[in-house]
Scaffold this motif. Structure first.
Motif, PDB file in Angstrom:
ATOM      1  N   GLU A 132      28.369  39.545  63.356  1.00 21.82           N
ATOM      2  CA  GLU A 132      29.497  40.407  63.687  1.00 21.82           C
ATOM      3  C   GLU A 132      29.492  41.607  62.764  1.00 21.82           C
ATOM      4  N   VAL A 133      30.164  42.674  63.192  1.00 20.30           N
ATOM      5  CA  VAL A 133      30.480  43.779  62.291  1.00 20.30           C
ATOM      6  C   VAL A 133      31.859  43.496  61.727  1.00 20.30           C
ATOM      7  N   SER A 134      31.971  43.500  60.412  1.00 15.04           N
ATOM      8  CA  SER A 134      33.239  43.238  59.736  1.00 15.04           C
ATOM      9  C   SER A 134      33.832  44.544  59.241  1.00 15.04           C
ATOM     10  N   GLN A 135      35.139  44.680  59.396  1.00 11.09           N
ATOM     11  CA  GLN A 135      35.832  45.892  58.971  1.00 11.09           C
ATOM     12  C   GLN A 135      36.410  45.773  57.565  1.00 11.09           C
ATOM     13  N   SER A 136      36.250  44.616  56.921  1.00  8.43           N
ATOM     14  CA  SER A 136      36.790  44.435  55.583  1.00  8.43           C
ATOM     15  C   SER A 136      35.931  43.479  54.775  1.00  8.43           C
ATOM     16  N   ALA A 137      35.499  43.928  53.606  1.00  2.00           N
ATOM     17  CA  ALA A 137      34.740  43.088  52.682  1.00  2.00           C
ATOM     18  C   ALA A 137      35.659  42.416  51.667  1.00  2.00           C
ATOM     19  N   GLY A 138      36.968  42.433  51.939  1.00  2.00           N
ATOM     20  CA  GLY A 138      37.928  41.817  51.030  1.00  2.00           C
ATOM     21  C   GLY A 138      38.267  42.732  49.868  1.00  2.00           C
ATOM     22  N   THR A 139      38.836  42.145  48.821  1.00  2.00           N
ATOM     23  CA  THR A 139      39.198  42.912  47.616  1.00  2.00           C
ATOM     24  C   THR A 139      38.768  42.179  46.353  1.00  2.00           C
ATOM     25  N   TYR A 140      37.783  41.287  46.507  1.00  2.00           N
ATOM     26  CA  TYR A 140      37.290  40.518  45.361  1.00  2.00           C
ATOM     27  C   TYR A 140      35.984  41.164  44.865  1.00  2.00           C
ATOM     28  N   VAL A 141      35.131  40.417  44.211  1.00  2.00           N
ATOM     29  CA  VAL A 141      33.951  41.002  43.573  1.00  2.00           C
ATOM     30  C   VAL A 141      32.951  41.528  44.603  1.00  2.00           C
ATOM     31  N   CYS A 142      32.914  40.942  45.800  1.00  2.00           N
ATOM     32  CA  CYS A 142      32.001  41.449  46.830  1.00  2.00           C
ATOM     33  C   CYS A 142      32.323  42.898  47.187  1.00  2.00           C
ATOM     34  N   ASN A 143      33.565  43.173  47.521  1.00  2.00           N
ATOM     35  CA  ASN A 143      33.956  44.544  47.823  1.00  2.00           C
ATOM     36  C   ASN A 143      33.765  45.443  46.607  1.00  2.00           C
ATOM     37  N   HIS A 144      34.054  44.916  45.428  1.00  2.00           N
ATOM     38  CA  HIS A 144      33.870  45.647  44.172  1.00  2.00           C
ATOM     39  C   HIS A 144      32.426  46.147  44.065  1.00  2.00           C
ATOM     40  N   VAL A 145      31.468  45.258  44.322  1.00  2.00           N
ATOM     41  CA  VAL A 145      30.051  45.618  44.248  1.00  2.00           C
ATOM     42  C   VAL A 145      29.674  46.569  45.384  1.00  2.00           C
ATOM     43  N   PHE A 146      30.165  46.309  46.575  1.00  2.00           N
ATOM     44  CA  PHE A 146      29.877  47.170  47.726  1.00  2.00           C
ATOM     45  C   PHE A 146      30.359  48.591  47.443  1.00  2.00           C
ATOM     46  N   TYR A 147      31.591  48.725  46.970  1.00  2.00           N
ATOM     47  CA  TYR A 147      32.114  50.054  46.657  1.00  2.00           C
ATOM     48  C   TYR A 147      31.303  50.682  45.522  1.00  2.00           C
ATOM     49  N   GLY A 148      31.018  49.898  44.479  1.00  2.00           N
ATOM     50  CA  GLY A 148      30.240  50.420  43.362  1.00  2.00           C
ATOM     51  C   GLY A 148      28.867  50.896  43.788  1.00  2.00           C
ATOM     52  N   LEU A 149      28.236  50.140  44.693  1.00  2.00           N
ATOM     53  CA  LEU A 149      26.931  50.543  45.209  1.00  2.00           C
ATOM     54  C   LEU A 149      27.020  51.880  45.922  1.00  2.00           C
ATOM     55  N   MET A 150      27.955  51.992  46.860  1.00  2.00           N
ATOM     56  CA  MET A 150      28.035  53.211  47.658  1.00  2.00           C
ATOM     57  C   MET A 150      28.456  54.408  46.807  1.00  2.00           C
ATOM     58  N   HIS A 151      29.313  54.176  45.830  1.00  2.00           N
ATOM     59  CA  HIS A 151      29.707  55.262  44.932  1.00  2.00           C
ATOM     60  C   HIS A 151      28.516  55.733  44.109  1.00  2.00           C
ATOM     61  N   THR A 152      27.746  54.786  43.598  1.00  2.00           N
ATOM     62  CA  THR A 152      26.565  55.143  42.810  1.00  2.00           C
ATOM     63  C   THR A 152      25.553  55.904  43.645  1.00  2.00           C
ATOM     64  N   LEU A 153      25.301  55.440  44.866  1.00  2.00           N
ATOM     65  CA  LEU A 153      24.325  56.109  45.723  1.00  2.00           C
ATOM     66  C   LEU A 153      24.782  57.496  46.141  1.00  2.00           C
ATOM     67  N   SER A 154      26.095  57.729  46.124  1.00  2.00           N
ATOM     68  CA  SER A 154      26.615  59.042  46.528  1.00  2.00           C
ATOM     69  C   SER A 154      26.738  60.015  45.368  1.00  2.00           C
ATOM     70  N   SER A 155      26.444  59.548  44.162  1.00  2.00           N
ATOM     71  CA  SER A 155      26.777  60.315  42.967  1.00  2.00           C
ATOM     72  C   SER A 155      25.648  61.166  42.420  1.00  2.00           C
ATOM     73  N   GLY A 156      24.551  61.287  43.133  1.00  2.00           N
ATOM     74  CA  GLY A 156      23.480  62.173  42.695  1.00  2.00           C
ATOM     75  C   GLY A 156      22.849  61.729  41.397  1.00  2.00           C
ATOM     76  N   PRO A 157      22.681  62.650  40.454  1.00  2.00           N
ATOM     77  CA  PRO A 157      22.008  62.341  39.199  1.00  2.00           C
ATOM     78  C   PRO A 157      22.657  61.200  38.427  1.00  2.00           C
ATOM     79  N   ALA A 158      23.969  61.015  38.613  1.00  2.00           N
ATOM     80  CA  ALA A 158      24.640  59.933  37.904  1.00  2.00           C
ATOM     81  C   ALA A 158      24.358  58.583  38.564  1.00  2.00           C
ATOM     82  N   GLY A 159      23.776  58.654  39.772  1.00  2.00           N
ATOM     83  CA  GLY A 159      23.474  57.421  40.481  1.00  2.00           C
ATOM     84  C   GLY A 159      22.008  57.088  40.381  1.00  2.00           C
ATOM     85  N   VAL A 160      21.314  57.196  41.485  1.00  2.00           N
ATOM     86  CA  VAL A 160      19.898  56.844  41.496  1.00  2.00           C
ATOM     87  C   VAL A 160      19.131  57.896  42.273  1.00  2.00           C
ATOM     88  N   GLU A 161      17.990  58.299  41.726  1.00  2.00           N
ATOM     89  CA  GLU A 161      17.173  59.294  42.387  1.00  2.00           C
ATOM     90  C   GLU A 161      16.449  58.678  43.582  1.00  2.00           C
TER      91      GLU A 161
END
Length: 224
Positions: A132-161
């Motif tokens: 299924e496609v899920s519209q919510s990863a919750g608000t626990y450590v899973c969502n924490h990591v998911f958000y952290g991943l996407m923020h890092t990937l969107s952050s350019g030099p502060a993220g990952v080349e």
């Protein structure tokens, strides 16, 4: 390079199927000639993102798939949205229990997965794997990591080349898996899947993402 991550056990469980599935999926993909790194994340707010960021810098992957356990869900869940909110119903493995805190102070309210979730869904269904496609990863450590991943990937030099000169930016997303069979008492009726099925599901999603740059349109929303 493909980076797969799963979590250590939490909540009193002896195993975490996300990590078991990631280890097995890495072997499947490596046997197919893919270069894959598998990293186990701590189920701890803050620390989990730090370990993930270290892996991103070390491996410079072109594709990142983070995986977590969603006990009680009956299907493989391709997560669409990560939200900037930590709201823990139970403590993490270090005893932290943030309530109504931002993952990244003053960060965007949400990020969408950059993986082709609809194409992944179609591929999983074609393989006979419940998904299924899920519209919510919750608000626990899973969502924490998911958000952290996407923020890092969107952050350019502060993220990952990008992994190689001239290549496109790293893409990433998150998948939730159900309990694995050994976690569930026989006859309880609690949904579960064998680790082998979960591992093949992750491999299917990776193969689909590598082959798909533009997602397909497929009805997979919800009405509540």
């Amino acid at each position: 390079m493909i980076l797969l991550t799963g979590f250590e056990p939490f909540g009193g469980e002896a195993v975490n199927p996300s990590w078991n599935a990631v280890e097995a999926a890495a072997k499947i993909l490596q046997a197919e000639g893919q270069v894959v790194a598998a990293v186990e994340l701590p189920c701890v707010f803050g620390q989990s993102i730090a370990v993930l960021e270290d892996a991103l810098q070390r491996y410079r992957p072109e594709l990142v798939l983070c995986v977590g356990q969603a006990g009680g869900r009956p299907r493989i869940s391709l997560e669409r949205v990560a939200i900037n909110c930590d709201d823990a119903r139970i403590p993490d493995n270090a005893g932290n229990r943030p309530v109504d805190q931002e993952v990244v102070p003053n960060g965007p309210a949400a990020y969408f997965s950059s993986l082709p979730v609809k194409a992944g869904l179609a591929a999983l269904r074609a393989a006979g794997i419940p998904a299924e496609v899920s519209q919510s990863a919750g608000t626990y450590v899973c969502n924490h990591v998911f958000y952290g991943l996407m923020h890092t990937l969107s952050s350019g030099p502060a993220g990952v080349e990008p992994p190689n000169e001239g290549s496109s930016a790293t893409r990433g997303g998150f998948i939730h898996v159900p309990y694995e069979t050994q976690q569930v008492p026989r006859g309880s009726g609690t949904p579960s899947l064998p680790v082998a099925v979960m591992a093949e599901a992750l491999a299917v999603v990776v193969r689909t993402a590598l082959a798909t740059t533009t997602d397909i349109k497929l009805p997979a929303g919800s009405v509540h």
